[in-house]
Design a protein around this motif. Sequence first.
Motif, mmCIF file in Angstrom:
data_model
loop_
_atom_site.group_PDB
_atom_site.id
_atom_site.type_symbol
_atom_site.label_atom_id
_atom_site.label_comp_id
_atom_site.label_asym_id
_atom_site.label_seq_id
_atom_site.Cartn_x
_atom_site.Cartn_y
_atom_site.Cartn_z
ATOM 1 N N PHE A 561 4.413 4.829 -4.733
ATOM 2 C CA PHE A 561 3.994 4.261 -3.450
ATOM 3 C C PHE A 561 2.480 4.139 -3.386
ATOM 4 O O PHE A 561 1.735 4.866 -4.059
ATOM 5 N N LEU A 562 2.033 3.236 -2.535
ATOM 6 C CA LEU A 562 0.618 3.129 -2.196
ATOM 7 C C LEU A 562 0.203 4.330 -1.343
ATOM 8 O O LEU A 562 1.048 4.952 -0.698
ATOM 9 N N PRO A 563 -1.092 4.650 -1.305
ATOM 10 C CA PRO A 563 -1.531 5.772 -0.466
ATOM 11 C C PRO A 563 -1.300 5.547 1.017
ATOM 12 O O PRO A 563 -1.090 6.496 1.768
ATOM 13 N N THR A 564 -1.351 4.298 1.461
ATOM 14 C CA THR A 564 -1.201 4.001 2.875
ATOM 15 C C THR A 564 -0.487 2.666 3.052
ATOM 16 O O THR A 564 -0.529 1.800 2.164
ATOM 17 N N ALA A 565 0.140 2.490 4.207
ATOM 18 C CA ALA A 565 0.840 1.239 4.506
ATOM 19 C C ALA A 565 -0.080 0.194 5.120
ATOM 20 O O ALA A 565 0.347 -0.936 5.364
ATOM 21 N N THR A 566 -1.333 0.550 5.355
ATOM 22 C CA THR A 566 -2.247 -0.358 6.053
ATOM 23 C C THR A 566 -3.360 -0.881 5.162
ATOM 24 O O THR A 566 -4.323 -1.455 5.650
ATOM 25 N N GLY A 567 -3.255 -0.685 3.855
ATOM 26 C CA GLY A 567 -4.313 -1.106 2.953
ATOM 27 C C GLY A 567 -4.220 -2.567 2.561
ATOM 28 O O GLY A 567 -3.502 -3.378 3.174
ATOM 29 N N ASP A 568 -4.924 -2.909 1.493
ATOM 30 C CA ASP A 568 -4.988 -4.271 0.994
ATOM 31 C C ASP A 568 -3.606 -4.701 0.500
ATOM 32 O O ASP A 568 -3.007 -4.045 -0.359
ATOM 33 N N ALA A 569 -3.104 -5.811 1.031
ATOM 34 C CA ALA A 569 -1.774 -6.296 0.659
ATOM 35 C C ALA A 569 -1.700 -6.717 -0.797
ATOM 36 O O ALA A 569 -0.606 -6.802 -1.372
ATOM 37 N N MET A 570 -2.836 -6.972 -1.433
ATOM 38 C CA MET A 570 -2.846 -7.432 -2.816
ATOM 39 C C MET A 570 -2.945 -6.278 -3.809
ATOM 40 O O MET A 570 -2.864 -6.506 -5.019
ATOM 41 N N SER A 571 -3.109 -5.063 -3.326
ATOM 42 C CA SER A 571 -3.255 -3.925 -4.226
ATOM 43 C C SER A 571 -1.894 -3.481 -4.738
ATOM 44 O O SER A 571 -0.852 -3.981 -4.315
ATOM 45 N N GLY A 572 -1.907 -2.527 -5.653
ATOM 46 C CA GLY A 572 -0.661 -1.958 -6.146
ATOM 47 C C GLY A 572 0.209 -2.943 -6.885
ATOM 48 O O GLY A 572 1.433 -2.949 -6.723
ATOM 49 N N GLY A 573 -0.407 -3.801 -7.731
ATOM 50 C CA GLY A 573 0.365 -4.723 -8.544
ATOM 51 C C GLY A 573 0.718 -6.035 -7.889
ATOM 52 O O GLY A 573 1.520 -6.796 -8.445
ATOM 53 N N PHE A 574 0.130 -6.345 -6.727
ATOM 54 C CA PHE A 574 0.459 -7.581 -6.010
ATOM 55 C C PHE A 574 -0.635 -8.641 -6.128
ATOM 56 O O PHE A 574 -0.691 -9.577 -5.342
ATOM 57 N N GLY A 575 -1.493 -8.509 -7.144
ATOM 58 C CA GLY A 575 -2.583 -9.466 -7.296
ATOM 59 C C GLY A 575 -2.106 -10.883 -7.572
ATOM 60 O O GLY A 575 -2.781 -11.850 -7.226
ATOM 61 N N ALA A 576 -0.934 -11.021 -8.188
ATOM 62 C CA ALA A 576 -0.396 -12.350 -8.501
ATOM 63 C C ALA A 576 0.756 -12.732 -7.583
ATOM 64 O O ALA A 576 1.499 -13.682 -7.876
ATOM 65 N N SER A 577 0.919 -12.030 -6.472
ATOM 66 C CA SER A 577 2.039 -12.289 -5.560
ATOM 67 C C SER A 577 1.827 -13.574 -4.775
ATOM 68 O O SER A 577 0.718 -14.115 -4.707
ATOM 69 N N VAL A 578 2.917 -14.048 -4.168
ATOM 70 C CA VAL A 578 2.861 -15.262 -3.346
ATOM 71 C C VAL A 578 3.433 -14.933 -1.973
ATOM 72 O O VAL A 578 4.233 -14.003 -1.819
ATOM 73 N N PRO A 579 3.048 -15.677 -0.930
ATOM 74 C CA PRO A 579 3.579 -15.402 0.414
ATOM 75 C C PRO A 579 5.090 -15.580 0.461
ATOM 76 O O PRO A 579 5.649 -16.475 -0.178
ATOM 77 N N ALA A 580 5.741 -14.718 1.226
ATOM 78 C CA ALA A 580 7.199 -14.813 1.408
ATOM 79 C C ALA A 580 7.553 -14.082 2.683
ATOM 80 O O ALA A 580 7.620 -12.854 2.712
ATOM 81 N N SER A 581 7.754 -14.821 3.750
ATOM 82 C CA SER A 581 8.039 -14.205 5.045
ATOM 83 C C SER A 581 9.531 -14.181 5.368
ATOM 84 O O SER A 581 9.955 -13.474 6.274
#
Length: 713
Positions: A561-581
């Motif tokens: 898990f990430l240290p917090t739920a309010t951090g950078d959305a791109m951190s923790g392996g999500f640098g290449a992620s795409v929007p998906a709502s």
Amino acid sequence: MAWLLRTRAAVARRPQRLALLAVVLVACSAGVPAAVSPPPLQTLIGAVTPTPTPRPLVKARSVTRVGSAVVASGDFRGTGGTQVAVVEDPAGDLGVRISVRDTLAGAAPAALWLQSGPNFLALNRAKLAVADVDADGKDDLVALYDSGANTSRLFVLRSTGSAFAFAGPWWSGDLTWSRARDIVGGRFSADGHDSLLVAYQDDGARMRVLSFVPSGGAFLTPTTVYDSGTDQIDLAKTRLAVGHFTRATGGDQLVALTQAKTHAKLALFDPGAGGLTRSDLYESDVDYDVSRAAIAAADLGANGLQDVVALYPAADGSARVAVFEAAASFRPATPLVAAPTLPPGALCGGPGALVVGDWDRDGRADVAALAPALGSVRAQLLTSTGSGFTLAASTDEGLLCPTWPLSGMPLGFGDATKRPLYVKTDNNPSARPHYGISKADMVFELLVEGLTTRLAAVYQSQQPDVIGSVRSVRMTDRHVLPSLDAALVYSGGGPEELMAINYDASVGRRYVDLSPNYGWGYRVGFRVGPYNFFTTYAAVQQALAAAPDGDQPAIVAPWRFLPTATGDAMSGGFGASVPASTITIPYRALFGVRYDYDPATRTYARYQDGVRERDAANGQVIAARNIVVIQTEVHFTTAFGLDPAGNPKLEEVLTGAGKGVVFRNGRRQDVTWSRADVVDSFTFTTASGEIVRLSPGQTWVHVVPSDWSIPSQ
């Protein structure tokens, strides 16, 4: 001695990445180049009052867990002093790295003493001790390791004076690892050489102490050197330390801070020809929860006797420090309920961690209270002056406090070894809405016969009042259960499933089987059968207490898990992620699932067959933090018989590797999942090899065929 704490002003500084999880206090500022060495620790805490004659260095031993790492102190070089070894798995691949510092004072670099390859050793299945098992004058590390199926091994990491060498297993035998609550090293045997003591918990609050004596590269068959009898010592509320407490010569003694109803009791165990003899030294006259405390043995006054130092943290991260002084009949100099001596935020709001050594090399033992931080370990260094402590407080930012292994939420004073409940939950339209589902740490949705789905709700960090409805077990559950070491709560099953489940539970001891025979379930009148079988958390806990090994600690493989739920959305392996709502899991009619992302709360609302998922027990809507899709081989089989309707059953492959998707913070990251063994959790990596981490909170896991497409937009 009147043990007082003198606090120095904190020096503001930024966290510094160390090669070792070093317990070191450094000062830096924005205007100081990175190449400039930080001042030594003595500059921050002031000079210690010099002594007329230098004293010999104090040898001290201790082992403590600090987050996911283990910090040990001992004379690993064999030079008569104390060094600090940090044992960690930085890559999360079951590889072990051990780094060693000669002192906590100053800013001397750490030395790498061991770096293994992947899949070497799981630290959460190891209990470590410090002992010179080969009698060469250098302290070694010994790991009591869980081998599964009620067996354990003793692995030895021999010190060469500048490195640790893996010496393999020195003992293997029938020993239930979860019941072996603590392991310590010391000179307990008649020959003056080091041996090991293992404190073993039998039923009925009965402690047995087993002695392991090394001889020629192996440990002899263990012998019982102490048996408390029933209703005497609960090792879940007992802390052990080794030293010379009532005499300065002879073999080492064992001291235990243990629970005595609502008070704390200090007991001494002295070795002799007939084993250990117990005598009680002190009992508090105030309430004291020993399960919160950490203790260490330290010769604070340089008089040849070890005192007992106890750290008692509070929920706000403050802590009280008590010294049970050997020269004062082990009565603490200040009341146990005295005001906090470490300020709020100094430590994590949970059980403490202590390590001892002669940090300033003045011949008196010192103490460090530890808490995990980002890239380092936060330390509160208590330097002995002979009549008190001088405190140097780290101001490093980024405490990385322990979390629940299945949700990533702060652990606090919770117990990460509390056995989870894995509740088979019906997902038929007639079984909706579900009861208790909002308090699950994780929910697995698995395909069953007819390509319908059934849920497995996993509860550990929260306690739902009502849970339902409970249905039958499936063969696919045995692929998930071992990593959770859970209590399997289910209502019946086919003969093939029950045979396999009972076989796994009785031989592997990887989970606890709670069939309805334990009397935890009841029928409700507002639903038709078979969708009306319910239970309560309290009823399951009563059944668990009556089951074999149900009250023993569980070994839960943690998710990342990430240290917090309010951090950078791109951190923790999500640098290449795409929007998906919006996410669609394309199950068959009446079982189709959709998730809609809410950016205001960073959670996903779950819809099933177009109806929003809501916990009927408390009215709370489902607000998941993560949606995980594991795509794998799913096939029909008749190897386990047919279901009552004559349909073939389903089997899944949940070890090895495959493709998957992780949804988090309104974004989609395609991943590769991998899992070497059923006792491991899943690892998710990106195409570039970066590990993907989840957001702290509830996770829904969907296991689907590898050829399914998972639409999102």
